[in-house]
Every structure is written in C-alpha cells, then in structure tokens.
Design a protein around this motif. Structure first.
Motif, PDB file in Angstrom:
ATOM      1  N   ARG A 136       0.845  -1.180   0.000  1.00  0.00           N
ATOM      2  CA  ARG A 136       0.000   0.000   0.000  1.00  0.00           C
ATOM      3  C   ARG A 136       0.886   1.237   0.000  1.00  0.00           C
ATOM      4  O   ARG A 136       1.845   1.329   0.770  1.00  0.00           O
ATOM      5  N   PHE A 137       0.539   2.195  -0.826  1.00  0.00           N
ATOM      6  CA  PHE A 137       1.385   3.372  -0.984  1.00  0.00           C
ATOM      7  C   PHE A 137       1.667   4.062   0.344  1.00  0.00           C
ATOM      8  O   PHE A 137       2.813   4.267   0.719  1.00  0.00           O
ATOM      9  N   LEU A 138       0.602   4.409   1.068  1.00  0.00           N
ATOM     10  CA  LEU A 138       0.824   5.202   2.262  1.00  0.00           C
ATOM     11  C   LEU A 138       1.313   4.382   3.444  1.00  0.00           C
ATOM     12  O   LEU A 138       1.659   4.932   4.474  1.00  0.00           O
ATOM     13  N   SER A 139       1.359   3.061   3.320  1.00  0.00           N
ATOM     14  CA  SER A 139       1.952   2.269   4.388  1.00  0.00           C
ATOM     15  C   SER A 139       3.459   2.435   4.384  1.00  0.00           C
ATOM     16  O   SER A 139       4.139   2.131   5.361  1.00  0.00           O
ATOM     17  N   THR A 140       4.015   2.923   3.285  1.00  0.00           N
ATOM     18  CA  THR A 140       5.459   3.119   3.191  1.00  0.00           C
ATOM     19  C   THR A 140       5.842   4.581   3.392  1.00  0.00           C
ATOM     20  O   THR A 140       7.013   4.927   3.345  1.00  0.00           O
ATOM     21  N   VAL A 141       4.856   5.455   3.598  1.00  0.00           N
ATOM     22  CA  VAL A 141       5.115   6.874   3.803  1.00  0.00           C
ATOM     23  C   VAL A 141       4.831   7.206   5.258  1.00  0.00           C
ATOM     24  O   VAL A 141       3.715   7.012   5.733  1.00  0.00           O
ATOM     25  N   ALA A 142       5.830   7.673   5.965  1.00  0.00           N
ATOM     26  CA  ALA A 142       5.643   8.007   7.370  1.00  0.00           C
ATOM     27  C   ALA A 142       4.656   9.160   7.508  1.00  0.00           C
ATOM     28  O   ALA A 142       4.691  10.121   6.739  1.00  0.00           O
ATOM     29  N   ALA A 143       3.763   9.047   8.494  1.00  0.00           N
ATOM     30  CA  ALA A 143       2.862  10.149   8.772  1.00  0.00           C
ATOM     31  C   ALA A 143       3.675  11.383   9.153  1.00  0.00           C
ATOM     32  O   ALA A 143       4.605  11.300   9.948  1.00  0.00           O
ATOM     33  N   THR A 144       3.324  12.509   8.569  1.00  0.00           N
ATOM     34  CA  THR A 144       4.014  13.766   8.845  1.00  0.00           C
ATOM     35  C   THR A 144       3.107  14.637   9.690  1.00  0.00           C
ATOM     36  O   THR A 144       2.012  14.980   9.246  1.00  0.00           O
ATOM     37  N   PRO A 145       3.503  14.979  10.897  1.00  0.00           N
ATOM     38  CA  PRO A 145       2.617  15.780  11.755  1.00  0.00           C
ATOM     39  C   PRO A 145       2.185  17.072  11.072  1.00  0.00           C
ATOM     40  O   PRO A 145       2.999  17.770  10.443  1.00  0.00           O
TER      41      PRO A 145
ATOM     42  N   PRO B 236       0.941  14.360   1.309  1.00  0.00           N
ATOM     43  CA  PRO B 236       0.357  13.054   1.631  1.00  0.00           C
ATOM     44  C   PRO B 236       0.598  12.602   3.066  1.00  0.00           C
ATOM     45  O   PRO B 236      -0.304  12.052   3.717  1.00  0.00           O
ATOM     46  N   GLY B 237       1.798  12.840   3.596  1.00  0.00           N
ATOM     47  CA  GLY B 237       2.081  12.434   4.964  1.00  0.00           C
ATOM     48  C   GLY B 237       1.256  13.183   5.993  1.00  0.00           C
ATOM     49  O   GLY B 237       0.906  12.632   7.046  1.00  0.00           O
ATOM     50  N   GLN B 238       0.927  14.456   5.703  1.00  0.00           N
ATOM     51  CA  GLN B 238       0.077  15.224   6.610  1.00  0.00           C
ATOM     52  C   GLN B 238      -1.358  14.704   6.583  1.00  0.00           C
ATOM     53  O   GLN B 238      -2.013  14.620   7.629  1.00  0.00           O
ATOM     54  N   LEU B 239      -1.835  14.356   5.409  1.00  0.00           N
ATOM     55  CA  LEU B 239      -3.159  13.747   5.309  1.00  0.00           C
ATOM     56  C   LEU B 239      -3.197  12.444   6.092  1.00  0.00           C
ATOM     57  O   LEU B 239      -4.141  12.174   6.844  1.00  0.00           O
ATOM     58  N   ARG B 240      -2.151  11.637   5.950  1.00  0.00           N
ATOM     59  CA  ARG B 240      -2.074  10.373   6.671  1.00  0.00           C
ATOM     60  C   ARG B 240      -2.107  10.595   8.187  1.00  0.00           C
ATOM     61  O   ARG B 240      -2.790   9.884   8.920  1.00  0.00           O
ATOM     62  N   SER B 241      -1.393  11.606   8.651  1.00  0.00           N
ATOM     63  CA  SER B 241      -1.337  11.903  10.074  1.00  0.00           C
ATOM     64  C   SER B 241      -2.707  12.304  10.616  1.00  0.00           C
ATOM     65  O   SER B 241      -3.127  11.840  11.685  1.00  0.00           O
ATOM     66  N   LEU B 242      -3.423  13.160   9.883  1.00  0.00           N
ATOM     67  CA  LEU B 242      -4.745  13.597  10.327  1.00  0.00           C
ATOM     68  C   LEU B 242      -5.730  12.435  10.367  1.00  0.00           C
ATOM     69  O   LEU B 242      -6.556  12.330  11.284  1.00  0.00           O
ATOM     70  N   LEU B 243      -5.660  11.548   9.388  1.00  0.00           N
ATOM     71  CA  LEU B 243      -6.553  10.390   9.385  1.00  0.00           C
ATOM     72  C   LEU B 243      -6.228   9.436  10.533  1.00  0.00           C
ATOM     73  O   LEU B 243      -7.137   8.921  11.206  1.00  0.00           O
ATOM     74  N   ASP B 244      -4.958   9.193  10.778  1.00  0.00           N
ATOM     75  CA  ASP B 244      -4.575   8.303  11.879  1.00  0.00           C
ATOM     76  C   ASP B 244      -5.051   8.860  13.220  1.00  0.00           C
ATOM     77  O   ASP B 244      -5.528   8.114  14.084  1.00  0.00           O
ATOM     78  N   GLU B 245      -4.923  10.176  13.398  1.00  0.00           N
ATOM     79  CA  GLU B 245      -5.386  10.794  14.646  1.00  0.00           C
ATOM     80  C   GLU B 245      -6.901  10.692  14.764  1.00  0.00           C
ATOM     81  O   GLU B 245      -7.436  10.457  15.849  1.00  0.00           O
TER      82      GLU B 245
ATOM     83  N   GLY C 230      -8.357  11.592  -2.509  1.00  0.00           N
ATOM     84  CA  GLY C 230      -8.391  10.222  -3.018  1.00  0.00           C
ATOM     85  C   GLY C 230      -7.131   9.893  -3.788  1.00  0.00           C
ATOM     86  O   GLY C 230      -6.554   8.807  -3.631  1.00  0.00           O
ATOM     87  N   ALA C 231      -6.668  10.827  -4.623  1.00  0.00           N
ATOM     88  CA  ALA C 231      -5.438  10.606  -5.386  1.00  0.00           C
ATOM     89  C   ALA C 231      -4.235  10.463  -4.465  1.00  0.00           C
ATOM     90  O   ALA C 231      -3.347   9.632  -4.700  1.00  0.00           O
ATOM     91  N   MET C 232      -4.184  11.260  -3.398  1.00  0.00           N
ATOM     92  CA  MET C 232      -3.081  11.151  -2.441  1.00  0.00           C
ATOM     93  C   MET C 232      -3.030   9.776  -1.794  1.00  0.00           C
ATOM     94  O   MET C 232      -1.953   9.248  -1.496  1.00  0.00           O
ATOM     95  N   LEU C 233      -4.196   9.167  -1.583  1.00  0.00           N
ATOM     96  CA  LEU C 233      -4.260   7.848  -0.961  1.00  0.00           C
ATOM     97  C   LEU C 233      -4.130   6.720  -1.970  1.00  0.00           C
ATOM     98  O   LEU C 233      -4.261   5.552  -1.622  1.00  0.00           O
ATOM     99  N   GLY C 234      -3.905   7.053  -3.241  1.00  0.00           N
ATOM    100  CA  GLY C 234      -3.654   6.028  -4.238  1.00  0.00           C
ATOM    101  C   GLY C 234      -4.862   5.542  -4.998  1.00  0.00           C
ATOM    102  O   GLY C 234      -4.817   4.475  -5.628  1.00  0.00           O
ATOM    103  N   ALA C 235      -5.958   6.300  -4.970  1.00  0.00           N
ATOM    104  CA  ALA C 235      -7.169   5.881  -5.667  1.00  0.00           C
ATOM    105  C   ALA C 235      -7.170   6.333  -7.121  1.00  0.00           C
ATOM    106  O   ALA C 235      -6.512   7.304  -7.498  1.00  0.00           O
ATOM    107  N   ASN C 236      -7.923   5.606  -7.949  1.00  0.00           N
ATOM    108  CA  ASN C 236      -8.360   6.120  -9.242  1.00  0.00           C
ATOM    109  C   ASN C 236      -9.560   7.025  -8.969  1.00  0.00           C
ATOM    110  O   ASN C 236     -10.398   6.715  -8.124  1.00  0.00           O
ATOM    111  N   VAL C 237      -9.640   8.130  -9.671  1.00  0.00           N
ATOM    112  CA  VAL C 237     -10.744   9.063  -9.465  1.00  0.00           C
ATOM    113  C   VAL C 237     -11.449   9.296 -10.791  1.00  0.00           C
ATOM    114  O   VAL C 237     -10.810   9.632 -11.796  1.00  0.00           O
ATOM    115  N   ARG C 238     -12.765   9.100 -10.794  1.00  0.00           N
ATOM    116  CA  ARG C 238     -13.569   9.334 -11.990  1.00  0.00           C
ATOM    117  C   ARG C 238     -14.666  10.322 -11.650  1.00  0.00           C
ATOM    118  O   ARG C 238     -15.370  10.158 -10.655  1.00  0.00           O
TER     119      ARG C 238
END
Length: 336
Positions: A10-19, A34-43, A198-206
């Motif tokens: 998974r793309f974001l599993s290899t990207v450290a969450a960035t506060p 992307p790392g900031q988005l990941r951090s907010l979702l994890d929180e 969605g694109a940051m998390l690795g999705a296709n967007v239509r």
C-alpha cells in the motif's frame, strides 16, 4: 477498529505520517502533503477509538484541549459542521463559541481583516464556514491564530477527511489505494477536495459532471500532480462511464445554499445524473454509496440512499472525529 493492512503493498503504508504543523492553517486538501493527510486520518481513527461513547474505558478520557477556545464563524448554516465541532471540542475539554451572522459584524460593519485581528486576541483557533474562498484567505492572512476552513465555495476539506476516514473503516488503513472513487454531480467544493485526497491515498478518481459544471482547472492539475502508481483521473460528462468499475459512488446536492433561484434550471441540466440502481450495475460488486448531506431525492433515489451499500450515517458521524483531529493538530496535541 481498523483492520490490518491488506497483504499487497500500500502506498501510504510506506510513507511516514508527517505531523500537521502546530499553529498551521487548514484550508484545503490541496494544501496538504500526503504524509500530513495520513497523520490527520490516523489521529481521527485514534480519537474515535478512545472517545466514542461505546469505547471501553476504566477512567474518563483526557481533555487535551482544556483552556482552548474555538471561535466558530458561520456565514452559512449547517447541521453537521456545527454539531460535530461543538460536541467534539467540548468532549476534548475545549470551549466552542458559535458566531452566526447576527452575532458578529463580519463583512458588514467590520472588515474581515479587523474581525480576524479581534478574534485572534480572544480565541486559540478560528473555524469559518463562509461563502467565498477569499474570506478564508483574508482570515488566514490577518489572523495570528490558526484558521480552519469549514466550507467555502471552492473547498470543503473537513468533509473529505470524514469521507476518507469512512472508506478506511470499510477497507482498512491504506485500503483506498488501488480503489476507484466515482463522483456523479456538480464539480463543486466537495469533489474539489475529495479528488485530491483520493489521489493522495492512491485511488483512481472518476468524475462525471454536466457540461458547464466541470471542476476547477487548478484543482484538476493538483490532482494530476499527486496521482501515482499508474492511477488515473478520468473526467467525463457520462455518469455511466464514471461509475464503471467503481468501488464507491459519491454525490452531493445539486443546488447549494444561495443558489435556490437556480433550482429549476439545475435540476433540468442534471437530468440523468441521479444515482440509482442502473449506475450500480456498472460498479464493482459491493460498491459503497456516500453523500455529505443534506440529501434530496433528485440526487439519489431511496433504494440506494437507504440501502445496505449506503454509509452516509457513518460518514456523518466521522465529521466529528476529523474536526477534532484538525483542532488537536493545530494545538500540537495527540492521543496516539
């Protein structure tokens, strides 16, 4: 509770969450990395696990926002934004202050600049649900305290956080990667943030929009910038094409607040864009349905909206956990 990561990479599993930077403004998903988005979702997930009333706890959860005052400017009314923010900030020990157009002088007898300067002396965070993007920009320019964009005519980033959180609850952390998010409706503030997130998390967007209602070119460009791993962004006027192979179909109101005089015109121009069973015949088995509410029948029929594929109530609840996450981040706090 979040499921374990699926077995494939998974793309974001290899990207450290960035506060998210303490004291930083939260204006759009486009402004995040992307790392900031990941951090907010994890929180957000961590907050829900700890503070949800059904969460088991031998002791009361902490109140990390004790002493924090949040000014809530509402030029536009809202059920979910007001209730989620007031309840969530209070749950964390903070003090939310609701400011309707009749309560303050914003843009009437007092400029946005002066309002920002005054509120910065009283409050620790300013949340604003306004009409124009320029109002958010001016608040950010002149406030000495962090600003949260709770909606403007171009962006609605809090809604996208809640949408992505909901999808991760269904598919697992990192589970948006490789999925297809399909939008049917207006090229508005909701899809502007969702397509980038969605694109940051690795999705296709239509995205299917009627002619004349396409997404803003700069947001489309930003979405293409963050696409990765061979994912695609497809823009089309054909709802059936957009929903081909969808894992979730998303729509929103066609007539926003302030556009009531355009109702008949827009309903006519959006003919064929109602989300119904025939569109789900194009989607993948088990595809979900999302709508940020309030919903109108011309946008989605009852069978889909109230059916098993709909996650609209879970999506609405997650508005609270995600706004809590943003305020916590701005104050440099975390429960993880």
């Amino acid at each position: 509770m979040l499921s374990r990561l699926p077995s494939r990479a998974r793309f974001l599993s290899t990207v450290a969450a960035t506060p998210f930077p303490a004291g930083g403004n939260f204006t759009s998903i486009s402004a995040l990395e992307p790392g900031q988005l990941r951090s907010l979702l994890d929180e957000s997930h961590a907050l829900k696990a700890l503070y949800r009333p059904s969460a088991p706890s031998a002791t009361p959860p902490p109140q990390p926002l004790a002493g924090t005052s949040v000014a809530m400017i509402f030029q536009k009314r809202s059920t979910r934004t007001r209730v989620s923010t007031e309840t969530g900030v209070t749950m964390l020990g903070g003090h939310p202050l609701f400011l309707a157009p009749t309560d303050i002088q914003l843009g009437v007898n007092e400029s946005v600049r002066d309002t920002a300067s005054v509120l910065s002396r009283f409050n620790d965070v300013i949340l604003a649900r306004v009409g124009h993007t320029s109002t958010i920009e001016e608040l950010c320019e002149h406030s000495t305290k962090p600003v949260i964009n709770a909606l403007c005519n171009k962006y609605h980033p809090l809604q996208t956080l809640a949408d992505l959180m909901t999808l991760e609850e269904k598919w697992g952390r990192g589970g948006v990667d490789g999925r297809t998010i399909s939008w049917v409706g207006d090229g508005n503030n909701i899809i502007h943030d969702l397509m980038v997130g969605g694109a940051m998390l690795g999705a296709n967007v239509r995205v299917a929009t009627p002619p004349g209602y396409e997404c803003a070119p700069d947001v489309v460009e930003r979405t293409r910038e963050v696409l990765h791993g061979g994912r695609e962004l497809k823009l089309t006027p054909d709802a059936s094409v957009a929903c081909e192979g969808a894992d979730v179909i998303v729509t929103d109101t066609w007539v926003s607040m302030g556009e009531e005089d355009q109702y008949d015109q827009k309903v006519a121009e959006f003919a064929g864009y109602q989300v119904k069973e025939s569109l789900y015949e194009k989607a993948n088995p088990g595809a979900l349905f999302m709508h940020c509410l309030p919903r109108h029948p011309e946008e989605v029929d009852d069978e889909v909206f109230y059916g098993d594929r709909s996650v609209v109530w879970q999506e609405a609840e997650n508005r609270m956990w995600t706004v809590m996450s943003v305020v916590m981040a701005q104050r440099g706090k975390s429960v993880q």
